[in-house]
Design a protein around this motif. Structure first.
Motif, PDB file in Angstrom:
ATOM      1  N   ALA A 153       0.828  -1.208   0.000  1.00  0.00           N
ATOM      2  CA  ALA A 153       0.000   0.000   0.000  1.00  0.00           C
ATOM      3  C   ALA A 153       0.860   1.255   0.000  1.00  0.00           C
ATOM      4  O   ALA A 153       0.548   2.249  -0.686  1.00  0.00           O
ATOM      5  CB  ALA A 153      -0.930  -0.008   1.209  1.00  0.00           C
ATOM      6  N   ALA A 154       1.958   1.226   0.748  1.00  0.00           N
ATOM      7  CA  ALA A 154       2.859   2.381   0.796  1.00  0.00           C
ATOM      8  C   ALA A 154       3.481   2.641  -0.576  1.00  0.00           C
ATOM      9  O   ALA A 154       3.549   3.789  -1.038  1.00  0.00           O
ATOM     10  CB  ALA A 154       3.953   2.148   1.840  1.00  0.00           C
ATOM     11  N   MET A 155       3.923   1.588  -1.250  1.00  0.00           N
ATOM     12  CA  MET A 155       4.509   1.742  -2.579  1.00  0.00           C
ATOM     13  C   MET A 155       3.470   2.206  -3.602  1.00  0.00           C
ATOM     14  O   MET A 155       3.775   3.013  -4.485  1.00  0.00           O
ATOM     15  CB  MET A 155       5.143   0.426  -3.039  1.00  0.00           C
ATOM     16  N   LEU A 156       2.257   1.705  -3.475  1.00  0.00           N
ATOM     17  CA  LEU A 156       1.199   2.129  -4.391  1.00  0.00           C
ATOM     18  C   LEU A 156       0.901   3.615  -4.203  1.00  0.00           C
ATOM     19  O   LEU A 156       0.696   4.349  -5.177  1.00  0.00           O
ATOM     20  CB  LEU A 156      -0.065   1.302  -4.160  1.00  0.00           C
ATOM     21  N   TRP A 157       0.878   4.070  -2.960  1.00  0.00           N
ATOM     22  CA  TRP A 157       0.663   5.493  -2.681  1.00  0.00           C
ATOM     23  C   TRP A 157       1.790   6.325  -3.302  1.00  0.00           C
ATOM     24  O   TRP A 157       1.542   7.397  -3.869  1.00  0.00           O
ATOM     25  CB  TRP A 157       0.613   5.742  -1.188  1.00  0.00           C
ATOM     26  N   SER A 158       3.034   5.828  -3.203  1.00  0.00           N
ATOM     27  CA  SER A 158       4.176   6.542  -3.789  1.00  0.00           C
ATOM     28  C   SER A 158       4.011   6.665  -5.298  1.00  0.00           C
ATOM     29  O   SER A 158       4.265   7.728  -5.874  1.00  0.00           O
ATOM     30  CB  SER A 158       5.472   5.805  -3.456  1.00  0.00           C
ATOM     31  N   PHE A 159       3.584   5.591  -5.942  1.00  0.00           N
ATOM     32  CA  PHE A 159       3.376   5.615  -7.390  1.00  0.00           C
ATOM     33  C   PHE A 159       2.333   6.665  -7.771  1.00  0.00           C
ATOM     34  O   PHE A 159       2.553   7.466  -8.688  1.00  0.00           O
ATOM     35  CB  PHE A 159       2.930   4.236  -7.877  1.00  0.00           C
ATOM     36  N   VAL A 160       1.218   6.673  -7.071  1.00  0.00           N
ATOM     37  CA  VAL A 160       0.147   7.626  -7.371  1.00  0.00           C
ATOM     38  C   VAL A 160       0.618   9.056  -7.108  1.00  0.00           C
ATOM     39  O   VAL A 160       0.347   9.976  -7.899  1.00  0.00           O
ATOM     40  CB  VAL A 160      -1.108   7.310  -6.530  1.00  0.00           C
ATOM     41  N   HIS A 161       1.353   9.248  -6.018  1.00  0.00           N
ATOM     42  CA  HIS A 161       1.833  10.583  -5.662  1.00  0.00           C
ATOM     43  C   HIS A 161       2.755  11.154  -6.737  1.00  0.00           C
ATOM     44  O   HIS A 161       2.718  12.361  -7.024  1.00  0.00           O
ATOM     45  CB  HIS A 161       2.577  10.519  -4.328  1.00  0.00           C
ATOM     46  N   HIS A 162       3.546  10.307  -7.358  1.00  0.00           N
ATOM     47  CA  HIS A 162       4.524  10.778  -8.352  1.00  0.00           C
ATOM     48  C   HIS A 162       3.963  10.807  -9.771  1.00  0.00           C
ATOM     49  O   HIS A 162       4.725  11.074 -10.717  1.00  0.00           O
ATOM     50  CB  HIS A 162       5.781   9.913  -8.306  1.00  0.00           C
ATOM     51  N   LEU A 163       2.684  10.556  -9.929  1.00  0.00           N
ATOM     52  CA  LEU A 163       2.077  10.683 -11.250  1.00  0.00           C
ATOM     53  C   LEU A 163       2.102  12.131 -11.740  1.00  0.00           C
ATOM     54  O   LEU A 163       1.950  12.386 -12.944  1.00  0.00           O
ATOM     55  CB  LEU A 163       0.618  10.175 -11.225  1.00  0.00           C
ATOM     56  N   SER A 164       2.290  13.073 -10.829  1.00  0.00           N
ATOM     57  CA  SER A 164       2.324  14.488 -11.208  1.00  0.00           C
ATOM     58  C   SER A 164       3.633  14.880 -11.898  1.00  0.00           C
ATOM     59  O   SER A 164       3.738  15.983 -12.444  1.00  0.00           O
ATOM     60  CB  SER A 164       2.125  15.371  -9.968  1.00  0.00           C
ATOM     61  N   ILE A 165       4.638  13.993 -11.879  1.00  0.00           N
ATOM     62  CA  ILE A 165       5.903  14.296 -12.568  1.00  0.00           C
ATOM     63  C   ILE A 165       5.646  14.372 -14.070  1.00  0.00           C
ATOM     64  O   ILE A 165       5.055  13.463 -14.651  1.00  0.00           O
ATOM     65  CB  ILE A 165       6.967  13.220 -12.275  1.00  0.00           C
ATOM     66  N   GLU A 166       6.082  15.452 -14.683  1.00  0.00           N
ATOM     67  CA  GLU A 166       5.852  15.641 -16.110  1.00  0.00           C
ATOM     68  C   GLU A 166       6.723  14.708 -16.941  1.00  0.00           C
ATOM     69  O   GLU A 166       7.885  14.468 -16.618  1.00  0.00           O
ATOM     70  CB  GLU A 166       6.147  17.092 -16.506  1.00  0.00           C
ATOM     71  N   GLU A 167       6.139  14.215 -18.028  1.00  0.00           N
ATOM     72  CA  GLU A 167       6.902  13.396 -18.957  1.00  0.00           C
ATOM     73  C   GLU A 167       7.913  14.286 -19.699  1.00  0.00           C
ATOM     74  O   GLU A 167       7.669  15.477 -19.887  1.00  0.00           O
ATOM     75  CB  GLU A 167       5.970  12.720 -19.954  1.00  0.00           C
ATOM     76  N   PRO A 168       9.057  13.712 -20.130  1.00  0.00           N
ATOM     77  CA  PRO A 168      10.056  14.504 -20.865  1.00  0.00           C
ATOM     78  C   PRO A 168       9.463  15.132 -22.127  1.00  0.00           C
ATOM     79  O   PRO A 168       8.620  14.527 -22.786  1.00  0.00           O
ATOM     80  CB  PRO A 168      11.133  13.466 -21.219  1.00  0.00           C
ATOM     81  N   LYS A 169       9.888  16.332 -22.426  1.00  0.00           N
ATOM     82  CA  LYS A 169       9.453  17.031 -23.638  1.00  0.00           C
ATOM     83  C   LYS A 169      10.675  17.574 -24.367  1.00  0.00           C
ATOM     84  O   LYS A 169      11.800  17.472 -23.868  1.00  0.00           O
ATOM     85  CB  LYS A 169       8.489  18.156 -23.286  1.00  0.00           C
ATOM     86  N   ASP A 170      10.454  18.137 -25.532  1.00  0.00           N
ATOM     87  CA  ASP A 170      11.560  18.729 -26.304  1.00  0.00           C
ATOM     88  C   ASP A 170      11.844  20.124 -25.747  1.00  0.00           C
ATOM     89  O   ASP A 170      11.227  21.104 -26.151  1.00  0.00           O
ATOM     90  CB  ASP A 170      11.193  18.804 -27.787  1.00  0.00           C
ATOM     91  N   TYR A 171      12.788  20.190 -24.808  1.00  0.00           N
ATOM     92  CA  TYR A 171      13.061  21.452 -24.122  1.00  0.00           C
ATOM     93  C   TYR A 171      13.785  22.460 -25.008  1.00  0.00           C
ATOM     94  O   TYR A 171      13.902  23.627 -24.640  1.00  0.00           O
ATOM     95  CB  TYR A 171      13.862  21.186 -22.847  1.00  0.00           C
ATOM     96  N   PHE A 172      14.271  22.028 -26.176  1.00  0.00           N
ATOM     97  CA  PHE A 172      14.900  22.961 -27.100  1.00  0.00           C
ATOM     98  C   PHE A 172      13.862  23.785 -27.860  1.00  0.00           C
ATOM     99  O   PHE A 172      14.198  24.791 -28.475  1.00  0.00           O
ATOM    100  CB  PHE A 172      15.784  22.213 -28.103  1.00  0.00           C
TER     101      PHE A 172
END
Length: 205
Positions: free
Chosen positions: A83-102
């Protein structure tokens, strides 16, 4: 050589020198930007890998709990770790996927780094605690399956487990503090480099 010819020659050389300086500054600016992008992407990808592994770790704990379902001293802690690991996964869903920063503005890139740094700073104490909880809930079952040590039926084994738990906690806390300090220092440096590039772009207009 007449004075006018001398002035024209000097102005031509001055223009060439100015163009070379501007070109060199532009190249240096692009190199800095490339280094910042590559460095930030490495941190971002590590975080994304960690997020996805949290889901894998959660599933591992659930599967292990199913094998010892009726041995509650093992299964219940395993489900807590899952349950703790599942909560961590859900919490970090807000991390943005990589984009073309150039292809985005320097200001937008700065915002992305700042947002990621704030998220990392907020999550570091929870991440460390969750990893520790997950590892400690899995350790007793691993000791029984690998070494035949049932820590709940043997006092000496239980004492050894407690000592091992303390060592693991101390090592993980110290290691995570070091890693997050490196993260924060490198991300701040990236923001500083972007500010320099932005200043150069403004002065070049």
């Amino acid at each position: 050589m007449e004075l006018n010819d001398l002035k024209a020659f000097w102005n031509e050389d001055a223009d060439k020198l100015s163009n070379r300086i501007n070109l060199n500054e532009k190249v240096i600016g692009e190199m800095k930007l490339e280094n910042v992008v590559n460095g930030f992407l490495s941190f971002l990808n590590v975080s994304l890998w960690g997020r996805n592994l949290a889901l894998v770790y959660s599933l591992i704990s659930v599967v292990c709990a199913l094998f010892v379902w009726h041995e509650y001293q093992y299964s219940i802690p395993l489900l807590i770790g899952a349950a703790a690991m599942l909560w961590s996964f859900v919490h970090h869903l807000s991390i943005e996927e990589p984009k073309d920063y150039f292809k985005i503005s320097i200001v937008e890139f700065q915002k992305s780094i700042c947002k990621f740094r704030i998220h990392t700073a907020r999550a570091k104490k929870y991440d460390t605690s969750i990893v520790i909880v997950w590892f400690l809930t899995l350790l007793p079952l691993c000791l029984r399956k690998i070494f035949g040590m049932d820590v709940y039926d043997n006092t000496q084994y239980l004492i050894a487990l407690v000592v091992l738990d303390v060592v693991v906690v101390v090592v993980m806390v110290l290691f995570s503090r070091y890693i997050y300090k490196v993260y924060d220092r490198e991300l701040k440096a990236a923001e500083s480099h972007l500010a320099e590039i932005l200043t150069f772009e403004k002065t070049s207009l």
